[in-house]
Design an enzyme around this catalytic site. Structure first.
Site, short mmCIF file in Angstrom:
data_model
loop_
_atom_site.label_atom_id
_atom_site.label_comp_id
_atom_site.label_asym_id
_atom_site.label_seq_id
_atom_site.Cartn_x
_atom_site.Cartn_y
_atom_site.Cartn_z
N ALA A 135 13.07 8.34 41.84
CA ALA A 135 14.14 9.05 41.15
C ALA A 135 15.44 8.27 41.30
O ALA A 135 15.58 7.48 42.23
CB ALA A 135 14.30 10.44 41.76
N GLY B 291 9.38 8.92 43.52
CA GLY B 291 8.92 9.42 42.21
C GLY B 291 8.09 8.40 41.47
O GLY B 291 7.23 8.75 40.66
N GLU C 212 4.74 8.89 42.82
CA GLU C 212 4.22 10.15 42.28
C GLU C 212 3.79 9.98 40.82
O GLU C 212 2.81 10.58 40.39
CB GLU C 212 5.27 11.25 42.46
N GLU D 174 11.06 9.39 50.65
CA GLU D 174 12.06 10.45 50.46
C GLU D 174 12.62 10.96 51.79
O GLU D 174 13.79 11.29 51.89
CB GLU D 174 11.43 11.63 49.68
C1 LIG Z 1 11.32 13.02 42.98
C2 LIG Z 1 11.04 12.14 44.12
O1 LIG Z 1 10.10 12.76 44.90
C3 LIG Z 1 12.21 11.84 45.00
C4 LIG Z 1 13.25 12.80 45.03
C5 LIG Z 1 12.61 10.39 44.87
O2 LIG Z 1 12.04 9.63 44.19
S1 LIG Z 1 13.92 9.91 45.86
C6 LIG Z 1 13.98 8.14 45.67
C7 LIG Z 1 12.90 7.49 46.46
N1 LIG Z 1 12.99 6.05 46.33
C8 LIG Z 1 13.46 5.31 47.33
O3 LIG Z 1 13.83 5.78 48.37
C9 LIG Z 1 13.54 3.81 47.09
C10 LIG Z 1 14.94 3.35 47.34
N2 LIG Z 1 15.09 1.93 47.06
C11 LIG Z 1 14.64 1.01 47.93
O4 LIG Z 1 14.03 1.26 48.96
C12 LIG Z 1 14.96 -0.42 47.62
O5 LIG Z 1 16.08 -0.45 46.79
C13 LIG Z 1 13.82 -1.18 46.90
C14 LIG Z 1 13.35 -0.44 45.72
C15 LIG Z 1 12.70 -1.39 47.90
C16 LIG Z 1 14.37 -2.58 46.44
O6 LIG Z 1 14.94 -3.20 47.55
P1 LIG Z 1 15.83 -4.56 47.35
O7 LIG Z 1 16.29 -4.96 48.70
O8 LIG Z 1 15.07 -5.51 46.57
O9 LIG Z 1 17.07 -4.15 46.45
P2 LIG Z 1 18.22 -3.13 46.82
O10 LIG Z 1 19.48 -3.88 47.12
O11 LIG Z 1 17.77 -2.16 47.84
O12 LIG Z 1 18.39 -2.33 45.43
C17 LIG Z 1 18.91 -3.00 44.30
C18 LIG Z 1 19.88 -2.07 43.63
O13 LIG Z 1 19.15 -0.93 43.14
C19 LIG Z 1 19.72 0.28 43.62
N3 LIG Z 1 18.62 1.23 43.83
C20 LIG Z 1 17.46 1.01 44.46
N4 LIG Z 1 16.67 2.11 44.42
C21 LIG Z 1 17.35 3.06 43.74
C22 LIG Z 1 17.07 4.41 43.36
N5 LIG Z 1 15.91 5.01 43.65
N6 LIG Z 1 18.02 5.08 42.67
C23 LIG Z 1 19.20 4.48 42.35
N7 LIG Z 1 19.54 3.18 42.69
C24 LIG Z 1 18.62 2.50 43.36
C25 LIG Z 1 20.40 -0.14 44.93
O14 LIG Z 1 21.42 0.74 45.29
C26 LIG Z 1 20.95 -1.50 44.55
O15 LIG Z 1 22.10 -1.30 43.80
P3 LIG Z 1 23.31 -2.28 43.90
O16 LIG Z 1 23.74 -2.34 45.33
O17 LIG Z 1 22.85 -3.64 43.38
O18 LIG Z 1 24.39 -1.67 43.03
#
Ligand SMILES: C[C@H](O)[C@H](C)C(=O)SCCNC(=O)CCNC(=O)[C@H](O)C(C)(C)COP(=O)([O-])OP(=O)([O-])OC[C@H]1O[C@@H](n2cnc3c(N)ncnc32)[C@H](O)[C@@H]1OP(=O)([O-])[O-]
Length: 719
Positions: free
Chosen positions: A61, A100, A103, A123
């Site tokens: 998400a 997500g 999922e 999450e």
């Molecule tokens: C319904 C559902 O059940 C629920 C409720 C959800 O789904 S909750 C969401 C669950 N998902 C997560 O927890 C994954 C979170 N992301 C990561 O773990 C990592 O990002 C990455 C995927 C392993 C990549 O790592 P990276 O080192 O290569 O690059 P980065 O520097 O980290 O990321 C590159 C750029 O992308 C942005 N970014 C990464 N993931 C994002 C996300 N999910 N949403 C928004 N921005 C995101 C981050 O801020 C950065 O921005 P900027 O600084 O360039 O402006």
């Protein structure tokens, strides 16, 4: 945003297009719904493949959307529709399938992944739980124990492990999309009912209650006071005891208890703060994305003490050749054996071969003439460090970058004794350097942007969370630590005990309270710094040590216990007693209790009952107040940098966001009011006097921490 193509004449290829991680923003969800509808209704289409642009399936998400009202089509019914569709849907997973995104893959009827892909439900690390069916579908697919472990830890799985667990149907080294399209064509006409995960029965788990109880205990012990992991366990319990239709409702009920919680806000703030910290800027406009770092192929470490050894290991394990230097043969040999042991253990843990061939050990600085970068990690003595930098300046080729691992001495003073002050920078690692993630990159006033870029990118390469800070005594982390430590010892004078102060801080969420942490770090370190800064020493009357020094309140108790040789764990006695020197199990020491009682009666201090709230307020509000002074002085560019330093270097609990974020959550006005209260009671404690920036922010209506920058940038920067 999603692209729709028809390939092989009958396969609908839906590509998520939302760089950089194809997060499921409202626009992406909208486009996916449209694309799926089109694919399911087009008679030419026999199968569907979903993939992500730029070699990344989906990062979940869009976390940025959580701050505002949620818009666009809800995810759960969108995913349910994909799963219920009458045409086989294949997920082509490259890069990451997280949250997500994972999922989404779980509702596809088949999952193909590239061998380098990573999958998971992180999450819980954002203070949430998988709320698009993950807590109900994953247990049905892989069983309760494995699903519970993935969901309560949020860890990323490799494709190989996911295949073994039965999450994936195939792992490929080829182009995953093409493999998925071929797979989809072969799946046409095959029954889908057994491929709809939500329709599966959760495999029976013997002694389910005992398992859930054990995991709950574990989580409560490891993540004291953190809500999300406990809610995850409740959601997974529903998968074992309820049909999908009821379980998915239970999942969203539990998510509702977390979504707007302070902990979720704090953990999501940490997620973005960590990414912001790497984006450094200098007053001259040089910054992270316009300053080219030098490539570092070879490095040298001066001094093989505790820090030096950890830094050698951190460099060698990322493939950088290292020359380690010591001043004496015996020290060199001991250091060598310890480094080799650490690298071998580390390599074994990571299942790789130890890169011993990258190491060279020498007694001669002459061997460093061709290295790209040197990190000095000798004893914390300015005169000694200056001699080393003078020598390096003569020996090393003109382009060699010279770094110091000092934890608080003047980096520019060291630059001043070299022929290349623009190539001098601080790289302040935290002990143990091969374990702790934090790196303070200390920018001297003459450090060039290229040198800072080089240190920051080397830190990233070593797997560190690097934060650029200005040059002042103690930089950011240790400078803030002083008011925090002072308040803790003042509380002892007034009636508290080390155990009480530590328990209050550990209940707050710190892994270790201030006195246990000090015993671990060694009390002699602080004692030496107090001596060097003239606060204590041989001219102080040990029988009647004054409680005012340099015009402010001073607590001599730490000096008094050091004078008794109580340096903490290393001597088996400090603020606590330990079974033996080097012991780690802290037990209250009646001798400390006696010392405090005698001390109070000698100075006529009437001990009083001190609440845990006062302990938290005085320690953490003094910490944050010094943080505001650091922002004022331009030693840190933004509050996120300070919070990241305390999260990764000082064990500040992540679900509290860091000292600055915590102050904003409590409410700046309240924190200011409490600080003024304590300052009034202690006028001889300057660090309790609220800083001008702090007062200014309250006067401006206490904006959220992310907005403080607007108020800071008007001040001068030392970065
Ligand atoms: C319904 C559902 O059940 C629920 C409720 C959800 O789904 S909750 C969401 C669950 N998902 C997560 O927890 C994954 C979170 N992301 C990561 O773990 C990592 O990002 C990455 C995927 C392993 C990549 O790592 P990276 O080192 O290569 O690059 P980065 O520097 O980290 O990321 C590159 C750029 O992308 C942005 N970014 C990464 N993931 C994002 C996300 N999910 N949403 C928004 N921005 C995101 C981050 O801020 C950065 O921005 P900027 O600084 O360039 O402006």
């Amino acid at each position: 945003m999603a692209r729709y193509e028809l390939v092989k004449r009958s396969v609908a290829l839906i590509t998520l297009t939302n760089p950089p991680v194809n997060a499921l923003s409202s626009a992406v969800r909208h486009a996916m719904a449209k694309s799926m509808e089109r694919a399911l209704n087009d008679p030419k289409v026999t199968a569907v493949v979903i993939c992500g642009e730029n070699g990344r399936f989906c990062g979940g998400a869009d976390i940025r959307e959580f701050a505002g009202p949620l818009r666009g089509p809800p995810l759960v019914p969108l995913l349910d529709a994909i799963e219920a569709g009458q045409k086989p849907v294949v997920a082509a997973i490259e890069g990451v399938a997280l949250g997500g995104g994972f999922e989404l893959a779980l509702v596809c009827h088949y999952r193909i992944a590239h061998f380098k892909a990573r999958l998971g439900l992180p999450e819980v690390t954002l203070g949430l739980l998988p709320a698009a069916g993950g807590t109900q579908r994953l247990p049905r697919l892989i069983g309760i124990p494995a699903a519970l472990e993935m969901i309560t830890t949020g860890r990323h799985l490799s494709a190989q492990e996911a295949l073994k667990l039965g999450i994936l149907d195939q792992v490929t080294e080829q182009n995953t999309c093409e493999v998925a399209v071929e797979f989809a064509l072969r799946a046409v006409g095959k029954p889908l009912s057994s491929r709809r995960v939500s329709m599966l029965t959760t495999p029976c788990t013997p002694d389910l209650d005992a398992l859930l109880e054990a995991v709950t205990m574990q989580v409560k012990k490891k993540a004291r006071g953190v809500m999300a992991p406990l809610a995850c366990i409740q959601a997974v319990r529903a998968a074992a005891t309820m049909p999908y239709s009821k379980g998915i409702k239970r999942e969203s009920e539990l998510m509702a208890t977390l979504f707007n919680s302070g902990q979720a806000q704090a953990l999501q703030y940490c997620f973005f703060a960590q990414r912001t910290a790497g984006k450094w800027t200098l007053p001259n406009g040089a910054q992270w994305n316009n300053s080219k770092p030098r490539e570092i192929r070879s490095a040298a470490i001066i001094g093989l003490g505790t820090m030096g050894r950890g830094i050698v290991v951190s460099l060698a394990r990322v493939g950088i050749s290292v020359i380690a230097v010591e001043s004496e043969k015996k020290l060199l040999e001991t250091g060598k054996q310890m480094v080799i042991g650490m690298l071998e253990r580390d390599a074994k843990r990571r299942g790789v071969s130890a890169s011993l061939n990258l190491l060279k050990f020498t007694l001669s600085l002459q061997d460093l003439k061709d290295v790209d970068l040197v990190i000095e990690a000798v004893f914390e003595d300015m005169a000694l460090k200056k001699r080393v930098f003078q020598e390096l300046s003569k020996v090393c080729r003109p382009a060699t970058v010279l770094c110091t691992n000092t934890s608080g001495l003047d980096v520019d003073a060291l630059a001043g004794v070299t022929d290349r002050p623009h190539l001098v920078v601080g790289m302040h690692f935290f002990s143990p350097a091969h374990v702790m993630k934090l790196l303070e990159v200390v920018c001297g006033p003459r450090s060039s942007s290229e040198t800072i870029a080089t240190a920051m990118s080397l830190g990233k390469r070593m797997g560190k969370v690097s934060v650029a800070v200005g040059n002042c005594p103690g930089f950011v982390g240790n400078r803030m630590l002083k008011p925090y430590l002072d308040q803790a010892t003042f509380l002892l004078e007034e009636g508290a005990t080390p155990e009480q102060v530590d328990k209050a801080l550990e209940d707050f969420g710190f892994a270790m309270g201030v006195f246990r942490m000090s015993d671990l770090a060694g009390l002699d370190v602080g004692w030496r710094i107090r001596k060097e800064s003239g606060l204590t020493g041989p001219d102080v009357d040990p029988k009647n040590p004054p409680r005012r020094r340099q015009g402010r309140r001073y607590c001599p108790v730490p000096d008094m216990i050091c004078e008794q040789g109580r340096f903490g764990q290393k001597t088996g006695r400090g603020w606590y007693m330990y079974d033996k020197p080097g012991g780690t199990n802290a037990k209250p020491d009646p001798l400390i209790q006696n010392l405090l009682e005698m001390y109070r009666s000698r100075y006529g201090i009437q001990p009083r009952n001190i609440s845990d709230q006062e302990i938290i307020e005085r320690c953490l509000f003094a910490l944050a107040n010094e943080g505001f002074r650091i922002l004022e002085d331009g030693i840190a560019a933004r509050p996120e940098d300070i919070d990241v330093i305390y999260l990764f270097g000082y064990g500040f609990p992540r679900h509290r966001g860091g000292p600055m974020f915590y102050a904003s959550m409590v409410g700046l006005e309240r924190v200011l009011q409490r600080l003024e209260h304590y300052h009034q009671a202690n006028p001889d404690v300057p660090h309790l006097e609220p800083s001008p920036l702090f007062k200014k922010l309250v006067a401006c209506g206490s904006p959220p921490v992310q907005k403080w920058r607007e108020h800071i940038k008007t001040m001068h920067s030392h970065l």
